[in-house]
Scaffold this motif. Structure first.
Motif, PDB file in Angstrom:
ATOM      1  N   LEU A 188      -6.971   3.170  -1.943  1.00 10.12           N
ATOM      2  CA  LEU A 188      -5.618   2.629  -1.975  1.00 10.12           C
ATOM      3  C   LEU A 188      -5.589   1.187  -1.496  1.00 10.12           C
ATOM      4  O   LEU A 188      -4.892   0.331  -2.067  1.00 10.12           O
ATOM      5  N   ALA A 189      -6.362   0.905  -0.452  1.00 13.48           N
ATOM      6  CA  ALA A 189      -6.450  -0.468   0.046  1.00 13.48           C
ATOM      7  C   ALA A 189      -7.081  -1.380  -1.001  1.00 13.48           C
ATOM      8  O   ALA A 189      -6.647  -2.528  -1.191  1.00 13.48           O
ATOM      9  N   LEU A 241      -6.595  -5.762  -4.999  1.00 15.40           N
ATOM     10  CA  LEU A 241      -6.878  -6.274  -6.334  1.00 15.40           C
ATOM     11  C   LEU A 241      -5.622  -6.611  -7.128  1.00 15.40           C
ATOM     12  O   LEU A 241      -5.700  -7.298  -8.147  1.00 15.40           O
ATOM     13  N   ALA A 242      -4.474  -6.142  -6.649  1.00 11.14           N
ATOM     14  CA  ALA A 242      -3.240  -6.299  -7.416  1.00 11.14           C
ATOM     15  C   ALA A 242      -2.743  -7.743  -7.412  1.00 11.14           C
ATOM     16  O   ALA A 242      -2.960  -8.489  -6.460  1.00 11.14           O
ATOM     17  N   SER A 243      -2.074  -8.102  -8.495  1.00 11.53           N
ATOM     18  CA  SER A 243      -1.473  -9.425  -8.615  1.00 11.53           C
ATOM     19  C   SER A 243      -0.117  -9.279  -9.294  1.00 11.53           C
ATOM     20  O   SER A 243       0.163  -8.253  -9.927  1.00 11.53           O
ATOM     21  N   THR A 302      -0.161   8.970  -6.264  1.00 13.50           N
ATOM     22  CA  THR A 302      -1.346   8.448  -5.584  1.00 13.50           C
ATOM     23  C   THR A 302      -2.276   9.571  -5.121  1.00 13.50           C
ATOM     24  O   THR A 302      -3.195   9.335  -4.340  1.00 13.50           O
ATOM     25  N   ASP A 303      -2.035  10.787  -5.615  1.00  6.87           N
ATOM     26  CA  ASP A 303      -2.903  11.906  -5.241  1.00  6.87           C
ATOM     27  C   ASP A 303      -4.351  11.583  -5.573  1.00  6.87           C
ATOM     28  O   ASP A 303      -4.663  11.050  -6.631  1.00  6.87           O
ATOM     29  N   ALA A 343       0.818  -1.218   0.000  1.00  4.26           N
ATOM     30  CA  ALA A 343       0.000   0.000   0.000  1.00  4.26           C
ATOM     31  C   ALA A 343       0.852   1.268   0.000  1.00  4.26           C
ATOM     32  O   ALA A 343       0.475   2.272  -0.614  1.00  4.26           O
ATOM     33  N   ASP A 344       2.007   1.231   0.679  1.00  7.49           N
ATOM     34  CA  ASP A 344       2.849   2.430   0.757  1.00  7.49           C
ATOM     35  C   ASP A 344       3.868   2.502  -0.384  1.00  7.49           C
ATOM     36  O   ASP A 344       4.747   3.362  -0.378  1.00  7.49           O
TER      37      ASP A 344
END
Length: 507
Positions: free
Chosen positions: A159-160, A165-167, A151-152, A142-143
């Motif tokens: 963001l979470a 959802l990321a892979s 990430t604005d 996340a960071d």
């Protein structure tokens, strides 16, 4: 009916488009969010051979399945690569291509050039092997997303969600080159700038005003641009606004850039501000030497100044920079002042070419120093515009024979979107090794803001390190003022800069 094909950036699949897709469907559009092989719920289909061509095939198959009369295909970040690859194979099916906070890759480019963080690029390259688990690049925590783009605008919840959802992304998708045949030339396009990423329509117009020939195609009336005030993931931070812009793009709306008049002479070919006499010129490979008339005092060799043009300059552009009036003018003026002027054509044809161009400059300096007519212990190197980053090598470890470094309206740090520029070419950071090397910097008062910001940061760093810096201002001068602004102010600035450089070349 209009159909939208939506292809997102790395680590993400069709789910990130959920809100955008819903809004588009409410308007009556057909929508196809794409999950590429190896991502999202298709991650189990990936293998070591999953590359960009796999993803191009994914998009081609989808295009073939869509029956809508109008097909708008959207590429976000990495997604523009498979979008362009697929559209190149089916250009007759595509109504419009939309670049969503994406680069403008050409034939042979790799997606890794789009990654803004150098450490991330190195990590991807280290995982590019075909064995074991090294063929997959882990998604960021996340960071860590800001290392892939601004990430604005993303809430903690968004963001979470992006992280959940990321892979992993198959590494070959980053390193396999894009192959384009040129079939896309007739397809209308739109560009959407997420302004928090550093680019906007106004900034693009500023760069266009410099006369960069590689941007000429963007003045085509079939090309439209939009700004969206958010970060790099607008499908999560501003989904409704993004959907509205996509609908406007599909309708052919968008800001148009103004094309220069067909018969307008490029700025770099207009007359030089100073009326300088012709001087003898010798051409040695990529280097031109301008030689003072008459013998040197007591037959002694003369000091020399090498003028380094900017860029990137398309390889096919003619005339080449050493025949532009600016560099011919500087070379002649140097010879008229009793020193040898030298210009060169270096190979800065793309943002990835800075290392090659740097070697060309180093080779030109060695050619100069080896010439018996040149005093090899009294050399100055003078950088212009996009050649500014090349000064970093000479600032970081200046040799004793380099008596002065000069720069006119230079770009002194990578501009927004210049992700492909190697971190070696950061002049402000290189000042740590400059020692007592004199630096003569000429600033244009009407500079493009993005370029001016790099100059101000350099000046601040020089002041902090107490660098021997002389700043010469041209308050009413533009970038390339020697031909764009043939005024007394411009002429005075050129003459003053020369006096300073020549003063440092005295024995």
């Amino acid at each position: 009916m209009t159909a939208f094909v939506l292809v997102s950036g790395p680590f993400t699949g069709g789910q990130v488009w959920q809100e955008v897709a819903g809004r588009l469907r409410e308007s009556g559009a057909e929508v196809h969010p794409v999950t590429l092989t190896g991502l999202g719920d298709r991650r189990h289909l990936a293998g070591p051979d999953t590359g960009l061509e796999t993803h191009v095939d994914d998009v081609v198959r989808l295009i073939d399945e869509v029956d809508a009369a109008e097909l708008v295909i959207v590429g976000h970040d990495y997604g523009i690569h498979p979008v362009l690859g697929a559209a190149d194979r089916r250009p007759e099916r595509i109504t419009r291509i939309v670049y969503l906070d994406a680069g403008m890759p050409q034939d042979g480019d790799v997606a890794l050039q789009l990654v803004p963080d150098e450490e991330v690029r190195a990590l991807v390259l280290s995982q590019a092997g075909p064995d074991g688990d090294d063929w997959r690049v882990a998604p960021p925590a996340a960071d860590g997303w800001q290392r892939w783009g601004s990430t604005d605008g993303l809430s903690e919840e968004a963001l979470a969600r992006l992280t959940d959802l990321a892979s992993p992304q198959p590494s070959a998708t980053f390193t396999q080159p894009l192959r384009l045949s040129g079939a896309l030339a007739a397809v209308p396009t739109s560009g959407i700038f997420c302004t928090a990423s550093g680019m906007s329509v106004a900034k693009l117009e500023g760069l266009m005003s410099l006369g960069m020939p590689q941007l000429k195609a963007l003045a085509d009336p079939r090309v439209g641009f939009f700004d969206l005030d958010t970060g790099h993931w607008p499908m999560l931070s501003r989904p409704d606004d993004l959907a509205d812009i996509l609908l406007r793009a599909a309708a052919g709306e968008g800001h148009r850039l103004t094309a220069p008049a067909v018969d307008e002479q490029p700025g770099y070919l207009r007359p030089f501000a100073l009326d300088v006499p012709e001087q003898a010129r010798e051409r040695v490979g990529p280097v031109d030497l301008y030689l003072p008339a008459g013998p040197a005092e007591a037959g002694a060799p003369r000091p020399a100044v090498l003028f380094v043009h900017g860029g990137p300059v398309p390889e096919t552009l003619r005339p080449t920079p050493r025949d532009w009036t600016t560099y011919v003018g500087y070379g002649r003026y140097a010879a008229s002042q009793g020193v040898i002027g030298a210009t060169l054509d270096h190979r800065l044809h793309s943002l990835a070419d800075y290392p090659v161009a740097a070697q060309d400059v180093a080779d030109a300096v060695e050619l100069l120093r080896a010439d018996p007519r040149v005093d090899g212990d009294r050399i100055a190197v003078w950088f212009f515009s996009g050649g500014g980053p090349l000064s970093a090598d000479w600032l970081s470890a200046p040799p004793s024979w380099l008596r002065c470094l000069a720069a006119s309206y230079p770009i002194l740090a990578p501009l927004p979107g210049w992700h492909a520029v190697d971190s070696r070419f950061r002049p402000a950071e290189a000042l740590a090794g400059a020692g007592r090397l004199p630096v003569v910097l000429t600033r244009a008062g009407l500079e493009v803001p993005e370029i001016a910001a790099t100059v101000e940061a350099f000046v601040a760093a020089a002041e902090a390190r107490r660098t021997d810096l002389e700043v010469i201002d041209v308050p009413n001068g533009h970038h390339g003022f020697e031909t764009l602004d043939p005024t007394d102010e411009s002429r005075g600035a050129i003459e003053r800069a020369f006096r300073s450089v020549l003063g440092h070349l005295r024995p």
